[in-house]
Design an enzyme around this catalytic site. Structure first.
Site, PDB file in Angstrom:
ATOM      1  N   ASN A 114     -12.099  -0.297  -7.492  1.00  0.00           N
ATOM      2  CA  ASN A 114     -10.961  -1.158  -7.181  1.00  0.00           C
ATOM      3  C   ASN A 114     -10.962  -1.462  -5.681  1.00  0.00           C
ATOM      4  OD1 ASN A 114      -8.286  -1.826  -6.221  1.00  0.00           O
ATOM      5  ND2 ASN A 114      -7.562  -1.409  -8.289  1.00  0.00           N
ATOM      6  N   ASP A 131      -8.749  -3.527  -4.085  1.00  0.00           N
ATOM      7  CA  ASP A 131      -7.464  -4.075  -3.611  1.00  0.00           C
ATOM      8  C   ASP A 131      -7.210  -3.764  -2.140  1.00  0.00           C
ATOM      9  OD1 ASP A 131      -6.885  -4.974  -6.144  1.00  0.00           O
ATOM     10  OD2 ASP A 131      -5.472  -3.368  -6.622  1.00  0.00           O
ATOM     11  N   HIS A 132      -7.564  -2.531  -1.734  1.00  0.00           N
ATOM     12  CA  HIS A 132      -7.169  -2.120  -0.382  1.00  0.00           C
ATOM     13  C   HIS A 132      -8.057  -2.700   0.722  1.00  0.00           C
ATOM     14  CE1 HIS A 132      -3.857  -0.122  -1.978  1.00  0.00           C
ATOM     15  NE2 HIS A 132      -4.568   0.746  -2.665  1.00  0.00           N
ATOM     16  N   ARG A 137      -3.300  -8.631   8.894  1.00  0.00           N
ATOM     17  CA  ARG A 137      -3.325  -9.661   9.938  1.00  0.00           C
ATOM     18  C   ARG A 137      -3.354 -11.076   9.347  1.00  0.00           C
ATOM     19  NH1 ARG A 137      -4.811  -7.614  15.206  1.00  0.00           N
ATOM     20  NH2 ARG A 137      -3.533  -5.757  15.285  1.00  0.00           N
ATOM     21  N   HIS A 146      -6.383  -6.210  -8.630  1.00  0.00           N
ATOM     22  CA  HIS A 146      -5.066  -6.388  -9.242  1.00  0.00           C
ATOM     23  C   HIS A 146      -4.402  -7.582  -8.571  1.00  0.00           C
ATOM     24  CE1 HIS A 146      -0.992  -4.247 -10.366  1.00  0.00           C
ATOM     25  NE2 HIS A 146      -1.037  -5.488 -10.767  1.00  0.00           N
ATOM     26  N   ARG A 191      -1.355  -9.006  -8.062  1.00  0.00           N
ATOM     27  CA  ARG A 191       0.058  -8.661  -8.259  1.00  0.00           C
ATOM     28  C   ARG A 191       0.915  -9.909  -8.145  1.00  0.00           C
ATOM     29  NH1 ARG A 191       1.012  -2.805  -7.623  1.00  0.00           N
ATOM     30  NH2 ARG A 191       3.192  -3.383  -7.816  1.00  0.00           N
ATOM     31  N   THR A 197       2.240   1.740  -5.618  1.00  0.00           N
ATOM     32  CA  THR A 197       1.080   1.503  -6.483  1.00  0.00           C
ATOM     33  C   THR A 197       1.582   1.583  -7.919  1.00  0.00           C
ATOM     34  OG1 THR A 197      -1.146   2.275  -7.090  1.00  0.00           O
ATOM     35  CG2 THR A 197       0.439   3.967  -6.460  1.00  0.00           C
ATOM     36  N   HIS A 248      -6.781   6.352 -11.896  1.00  0.00           N
ATOM     37  CA  HIS A 248      -5.607   6.459 -11.018  1.00  0.00           C
ATOM     38  C   HIS A 248      -5.533   7.835 -10.366  1.00  0.00           C
ATOM     39  CE1 HIS A 248      -1.789   5.662  -9.130  1.00  0.00           C
ATOM     40  NE2 HIS A 248      -1.950   4.398  -9.474  1.00  0.00           N
TER      41      HIS A 248
HETATM   42  N1  PXP Z   1      -6.582   1.946 -12.724  1.00  0.00           N
HETATM   43  C1  PXP Z   1      -5.445   1.195 -12.686  1.00  0.00           C
HETATM   44  C2  PXP Z   1      -4.998   0.546 -13.931  1.00  0.00           C
HETATM   45  C3  PXP Z   1      -4.730   1.025 -11.483  1.00  0.00           C
HETATM   46  O1  PXP Z   1      -3.608   0.302 -11.469  1.00  0.00           O
HETATM   47  C4  PXP Z   1      -5.237   1.609 -10.299  1.00  0.00           C
HETATM   48  C5  PXP Z   1      -4.541   1.378  -9.006  1.00  0.00           C
HETATM   49  O2  PXP Z   1      -4.636   0.047  -8.641  1.00  0.00           O
HETATM   50  C6  PXP Z   1      -6.426   2.362 -10.392  1.00  0.00           C
HETATM   51  C7  PXP Z   1      -7.060   2.524 -11.619  1.00  0.00           C
HETATM   52  C8  PXP Z   1      -7.052   2.991  -9.199  1.00  0.00           C
HETATM   53  O3  PXP Z   1      -6.201   3.982  -8.719  1.00  0.00           O
HETATM   54  P1  PXP Z   1      -6.526   4.639  -7.313  1.00  0.00           P
HETATM   55  O4  PXP Z   1      -6.398   3.547  -6.296  1.00  0.00           O
HETATM   56  O5  PXP Z   1      -5.473   5.709  -7.184  1.00  0.00           O
HETATM   57  O6  PXP Z   1      -7.910   5.175  -7.393  1.00  0.00           O
END
Ligand code: PXP
Length: 236
Positions: free
Chosen positions: A7, A9-10, A18, A43, A45, A100, A191
């Protein structure tokens, strides 16, 4: 050995700090793939706090493995997914105020909405997974919704405060995997998984993919994304 979905996202969270162009999620995804990631997870959002619509379409064009889009069941988001066609959609609960995704999707309570979203996505040719807690009723409802796949929320295991609690939550996960497989569902998990707690989950037979974000991106700040992924692959 399960696959690793990363993932990113971050990476976008950092860019949005910024509102500029760096770091670019497309570059992150290509580094992840070269280092051994089996799929890229993002994701979109409703509040667009990290991943933007342009990221989704750019990643759709450039990802060579599989694109797994985490998303709410909101009709506007489902419409975007049906248009962009990720390889997989993972339906998650979404609250504006949360830091989250806090818990699994309540498929029992939102059954009609979930079932409708599953159908729309599947009709668009997208594989659908439901992100749920490792609970019997949720697993059974997920099966009834028509989804072919679930992702078990590993948060209770990952956040457990002592050994007894860790073991209890781990057993709950194992039982949930077994139950879901018996119903004919495919099973992923994720997660809160990190370099310390991932190996035990990776050993559960039948889990196809682990989706991991935060711990990998945090580690990449110090050792680089390529090495952070490779280290995680070794543990899995
Ligand atoms: N799976 C799902 C469905 C999630 O929503 C997330 C968080 O975006 C993750 C996995 C990954 O979780 P983490 O960032 O804690 O590894």
């Amino acid at each position: 050995m399960p696959n690793l979905g990363v993932n990113i996202d971050h990476v976008a969270t950092l860019r949005q700090a910024r509102r500029g162009h760096d770091p670019e999620p497309v570059i992150a995804a290509s580094i992840c793939e070269a280092a051994g990631a089996d799929s890229i997870v993002i994701h979109l959002r409703e509040d667009r706090r990290h991943i933007q619509d342009a990221d989704l379409s750019n990643l759709r064009k450039t990802i060579k493995t599989r694109l797994n889009l985490e998303m709410s069941v909101a009709p506007a988001i489902v419409a975007i997914a049906c248009k962009v066609k990720p390889d997989q959609a993972t339906l998650v609960p979404e609250k504006r105020q949360e830091l989250t995704t806090e818990g699994g999707l309540d498929v029992v309570k939102n059954f009609t909405k979930v079932k409708e979203a599953v159908k729309r996505l599947q009709n668009a040719g997208i594989e659908v997974s439901l992100f749920i807690d490792p609970d019997k009723k949720q697993i059974e409802s997920a099966k009834k919704s028509g989804a072919g796949m679930i992702e078990l929320h590993t948060g209770r295991y990952a956040d457990a405060k002592n050994k007894a609690e860790v073991n209890k939550n781990f057993m709950e996960l194992e039982n949930a995997v077994r139950r879901a497989l018996n119903l004919g569902l495919r099973v992923n998990a994720g997660h809160g998984l990190d370099y310390n707690n991932v190996s035990r989950v990776a050993k559960i037979r039948g889990v196809e993919e682990l989706n991991i974000g935060y711990s990998i991106i945090c580690r990449s700040v110090f050792v680089g994304l390529d090495r952070a992924i490779r280290e995680m692959k070794v543990l899995i």
